[in-house]
Design a protein around this motif. Structure first.
Motif, PDB file in Angstrom:
ATOM      1  N   VAL A  31       0.873  -1.188   0.000  1.00  0.00           N
ATOM      2  CA  VAL A  31       0.000   0.000   0.000  1.00  0.00           C
ATOM      3  C   VAL A  31       0.911   1.239   0.000  1.00  0.00           C
ATOM      4  O   VAL A  31       1.636   1.502   0.972  1.00  0.00           O
ATOM      5  N   VAL A  32       0.917   1.923  -1.110  1.00  0.00           N
ATOM      6  CA  VAL A  32       1.839   3.055  -1.282  1.00  0.00           C
ATOM      7  C   VAL A  32       1.519   4.165  -0.261  1.00  0.00           C
ATOM      8  O   VAL A  32       0.374   4.635  -0.167  1.00  0.00           O
ATOM      9  N   THR A  50      11.220   7.719   1.875  1.00  0.00           N
ATOM     10  CA  THR A  50      11.381   7.020   3.165  1.00  0.00           C
ATOM     11  C   THR A  50      10.518   5.754   3.196  1.00  0.00           C
ATOM     12  O   THR A  50      10.946   4.702   3.682  1.00  0.00           O
ATOM     13  N   TRP A  51       9.299   5.845   2.661  1.00  0.00           N
ATOM     14  CA  TRP A  51       8.417   4.659   2.667  1.00  0.00           C
ATOM     15  C   TRP A  51       9.004   3.540   1.823  1.00  0.00           C
ATOM     16  O   TRP A  51       9.013   2.369   2.219  1.00  0.00           O
ATOM     17  N   LEU A  63       1.501  -2.945  -6.361  1.00  0.00           N
ATOM     18  CA  LEU A  63       1.465  -1.626  -5.724  1.00  0.00           C
ATOM     19  C   LEU A  63       0.011  -1.157  -5.693  1.00  0.00           C
ATOM     20  O   LEU A  63      -0.667  -1.133  -6.728  1.00  0.00           O
ATOM     21  N   LEU A  64      -0.456  -0.828  -4.485  1.00  0.00           N
ATOM     22  CA  LEU A  64      -1.836  -0.337  -4.350  1.00  0.00           C
ATOM     23  C   LEU A  64      -1.806   1.170  -4.086  1.00  0.00           C
ATOM     24  O   LEU A  64      -1.308   1.619  -3.049  1.00  0.00           O
ATOM     25  N   ARG A 100      -4.406  -0.672  -8.879  1.00  0.00           N
ATOM     26  CA  ARG A 100      -3.459  -1.763  -8.580  1.00  0.00           C
ATOM     27  C   ARG A 100      -2.512  -1.914  -9.758  1.00  0.00           C
ATOM     28  O   ARG A 100      -2.950  -2.086 -10.898  1.00  0.00           O
ATOM     29  N   VAL A 101      -1.235  -1.840  -9.457  1.00  0.00           N
ATOM     30  CA  VAL A 101      -0.210  -1.972 -10.488  1.00  0.00           C
ATOM     31  C   VAL A 101       0.668  -3.169 -10.148  1.00  0.00           C
ATOM     32  O   VAL A 101       1.283  -3.204  -9.077  1.00  0.00           O
TER      33      VAL A 101
END
Length: 239
Positions: A31-32, A50-51, A63-64, A100-101
């Motif tokens: 979850v971005v 940072t994430w 990737l959401l 969603r990727v």
């Protein structure tokens, strides 16, 4: 046979479920921005940098991007378009949130928001994707072993012993002793000669031969020579 078909169907279903389970486990959804979501960060682009540094991205992961449709979008762009926030000719773009990727290739991937100046004020993300980890293939469940019926051992017939040839020798059949009737008549000795043979009477022997056994009656031809012989002997020795 119906029971065997049912077992095969159950085994195939278990194998398929196992493969899907491994695929689900291997696939990670990121979850971005976590609670921030895909929005304009308050502290500039460092929030997404940072994430991303605390995540491990692999091929197959997802990737959401959580955003409100119409206020934001997400576009994958080339490295050259990432720094200047060029919005023309993106690799792909999703305008409906949440999006969603799926990460289909290893390497560095670049994402920006093409709405207004959102990219310039920090709504952009760079990630490094590694190759998918080697997931061991699920071990197929062995099919049930159907025991093969074993025929009972055939008893080997016991050979019948061949009797040994008899070695017993039949005793020889004794020939019956000739009867007194079949005895050869004794020829009287010739006068003027000494009777030969150990059974001939000596000159002093006056013993008269015993009469024949009463069991066999002497024939007339046998009695007459004996009587004549006795008279002849007596006459010969006493003259």
């Amino acid at each position: 046979m119906s029971g065997l078909k049912f077992n095969l169907v159950v085994i195939m279903a278990l194998m398929l479920a196992s493969v899907q389970f491994h695929d689900t486990v291997a696939q990670t959804t990121h979850v971005v921005g976590d609670a921030l979501g895909w929005n304009i960060p308050p502290n500039g682009p460092s929030a997404y940098t940072t994430w991303a540094s605390g995540q491990t991205f692999r091929v197959g992961d997802v990737l959401l991007f959580n955003f409100t449709t119409g206020f934001h979008n997400v576009a994958e762009v080339a490295q050259a378009a990432y720094a200047p926030c060029t919005t023309a000719n993106p690799i792909s773009i999703a305008t409906t949130g949440p999006a969603r990727v799926t990460l289909n290739a290893p390497g560095t991937h670049y994402y920006i928001c093409t709405v207004g100046t959102h990219c310039q004020i920090g709504q952009k993300l760079t990630i490094n994707v590694s190759a998918a980890s080697a997931t061991p293939a699920p071990s197929p469940t062995p099919a049930p072993v159907i025991p093969t019926p074993v025929s009972p051992p055939t008893a080997t017939p016991t050979p019948t012993p061949t009797p040994a040839p008899s070695t017993t020798t039949s005793p020889p059949t004794s020939s019956p002793a000739p009867s007194s009737d079949e005895a050869s008549p004794i020829s009287p000795p010739t006068f003027g000669q000494s009777p030969s043979g150990s059974n001939a009477p000596s000159p002093t022997d006056t013993t008269i031969l015993p009469p024949p056994s009463p069991s066999s009656a002497p024939s007339f031809t046998t009695v007459v020579p004996f009587t004549f012989l006795a008279i002849a002997l007596a006459f010969f020795y006493y003259i």
